[in-house]
Design a protein around this motif. Sequence first.
Motif, PDB file in Angstrom:
ATOM      1  N   SER A  95       0.957  -1.179  -0.072  1.00 46.85           N
ATOM      2  CA  SER A  95       0.066  -0.123   0.052  1.00 46.85           C
ATOM      3  C   SER A  95       1.074   1.167  -0.035  1.00 46.85           C
ATOM      4  O   SER A  95       1.943   0.983   0.384  1.00 46.85           O
ATOM      5  CB  SER A  95      -0.961  -0.004   1.109  1.00 46.85           C
ATOM      6  N   PRO A  96       0.453   2.369  -0.570  1.00 47.65           N
ATOM      7  CA  PRO A  96       1.190   3.492  -0.578  1.00 47.65           C
ATOM      8  C   PRO A  96       1.393   4.109   0.837  1.00 47.65           C
ATOM      9  O   PRO A  96       2.629   4.706   1.047  1.00 47.65           O
ATOM     10  CB  PRO A  96       0.327   4.595  -1.258  1.00 47.65           C
ATOM     11  N   SER A  97       0.728   3.866   1.734  1.00 50.57           N
ATOM     12  CA  SER A  97       0.882   4.400   3.124  1.00 50.57           C
ATOM     13  C   SER A  97       2.157   3.707   3.723  1.00 50.57           C
ATOM     14  O   SER A  97       3.028   4.259   4.323  1.00 50.57           O
ATOM     15  CB  SER A  97      -0.300   4.346   4.037  1.00 50.57           C
ATOM     16  N   PHE A  98       2.169   2.264   3.635  1.00 49.06           N
ATOM     17  CA  PHE A  98       3.211   1.664   3.852  1.00 49.06           C
ATOM     18  C   PHE A  98       4.467   2.005   3.350  1.00 49.06           C
ATOM     19  O   PHE A  98       5.758   1.978   4.123  1.00 49.06           O
ATOM     20  CB  PHE A  98       3.073   0.023   3.975  1.00 49.06           C
ATOM     21  N   ARG A  99       4.367   2.095   2.047  1.00 51.68           N
ATOM     22  CA  ARG A  99       5.800   2.482   1.305  1.00 51.68           C
ATOM     23  C   ARG A  99       6.134   3.735   1.703  1.00 51.68           C
ATOM     24  O   ARG A  99       7.460   4.011   1.997  1.00 51.68           O
ATOM     25  CB  ARG A  99       5.430   2.407  -0.252  1.00 51.68           C
ATOM     26  N   SER A 100       5.235   4.771   1.997  1.00 53.86           N
ATOM     27  CA  SER A 100       5.774   6.151   2.236  1.00 53.86           C
ATOM     28  C   SER A 100       6.365   5.969   3.868  1.00 53.86           C
ATOM     29  O   SER A 100       7.333   6.505   4.070  1.00 53.86           O
ATOM     30  CB  SER A 100       4.670   6.979   2.291  1.00 53.86           C
ATOM     31  N   LEU A 101       5.908   5.028   4.710  1.00 50.01           N
ATOM     32  CA  LEU A 101       6.484   5.136   5.928  1.00 50.01           C
ATOM     33  C   LEU A 101       7.640   4.438   5.827  1.00 50.01           C
ATOM     34  O   LEU A 101       8.698   4.692   6.693  1.00 50.01           O
ATOM     35  CB  LEU A 101       5.414   4.195   6.989  1.00 50.01           C
ATOM     36  N   GLU A 102       7.774   3.418   5.011  1.00 42.43           N
ATOM     37  CA  GLU A 102       9.069   2.521   4.908  1.00 42.43           C
ATOM     38  C   GLU A 102      10.293   3.413   4.335  1.00 42.43           C
ATOM     39  O   GLU A 102      11.340   3.423   4.975  1.00 42.43           O
ATOM     40  CB  GLU A 102       8.631   1.396   3.788  1.00 42.43           C
ATOM     41  N   GLU A 103       9.914   4.503   3.654  1.00 41.04           N
ATOM     42  CA  GLU A 103      10.828   5.165   2.851  1.00 41.04           C
ATOM     43  C   GLU A 103      11.477   6.289   3.975  1.00 41.04           C
ATOM     44  O   GLU A 103      12.497   6.529   4.265  1.00 41.04           O
ATOM     45  CB  GLU A 103      10.123   5.964   1.702  1.00 41.04           C
ATOM     46  N   ARG A 104      10.468   6.774   4.611  1.00 41.58           N
ATOM     47  CA  ARG A 104      10.684   7.765   5.957  1.00 41.58           C
ATOM     48  C   ARG A 104      11.584   6.995   6.839  1.00 41.58           C
ATOM     49  O   ARG A 104      12.615   7.651   7.334  1.00 41.58           O
ATOM     50  CB  ARG A 104       9.348   8.143   6.460  1.00 41.58           C
ATOM     51  N   MET A 105      11.706   5.831   6.928  1.00 41.56           N
ATOM     52  CA  MET A 105      12.323   5.096   8.193  1.00 41.56           C
ATOM     53  C   MET A 105      13.391   4.440   7.706  1.00 41.56           C
ATOM     54  O   MET A 105      14.129   3.727   8.410  1.00 41.56           O
ATOM     55  CB  MET A 105      11.210   4.173   8.863  1.00 41.56           C
ATOM     56  N   GLY A 106      13.842   4.739   6.406  1.00 48.14           N
ATOM     57  CA  GLY A 106      15.124   4.097   5.996  1.00 48.14           C
ATOM     58  C   GLY A 106      14.894   2.704   5.349  1.00 48.14           C
ATOM     59  O   GLY A 106      15.962   1.980   5.286  1.00 48.14           O
TER      60      GLY A 106
END
Length: 170
Positions: free
Chosen positions: A155-166
């Motif tokens: 999902s876009p929200s998980f990918r966004s979170l994953e990108e922010r957390m490295g």
Amino acid sequence: MDSVNNGFGNTSGMTRSMEGATGGTLPPGLTEEEAEELKLELSKVEDEIQTLRQVLSAKERHAGDIKRQLGISPLNEIKQNISKGWQDVQSSNAYLTASATLEDISRSDAYKKTQETLSQAGQMTSAALSTMGTAISQRIGTMRALPFNNTPRSSPSFRSLEERMGGLRK
């Protein structure tokens, strides 16, 4: 004019400078005899000042020698001066008054209630942040456990979170 020397040193340069300072004319109301007496007195006073400076300088050198012999360093003197200064501050009326006022405030009901309230707020905030951190960690762990092509992980929200957390991928 001849220089005057009463055992206090040479004043001929000073006397000459005084003659030049008057410019050959006397201030109003001062006779030539009075001016000469004042110049002589000034010369004597300046000689005494120079002698006192020389004596003071010699005394300061002697005090420095004694301090070195006693092992008193400039750093020790600074420490002693700071310590004495702090003692003076602590015994001053302003410090004593401020200390008494702060002590009265810390004993007041309003202060105690405020302290209790802030303590409780801090504990509650800490507990809430801890709970929130645990929930986020569990949620991320759950999402991570799912296969990559499953909906939550892609999902876009998980990918966004994953990108922010490295990036959480192994």
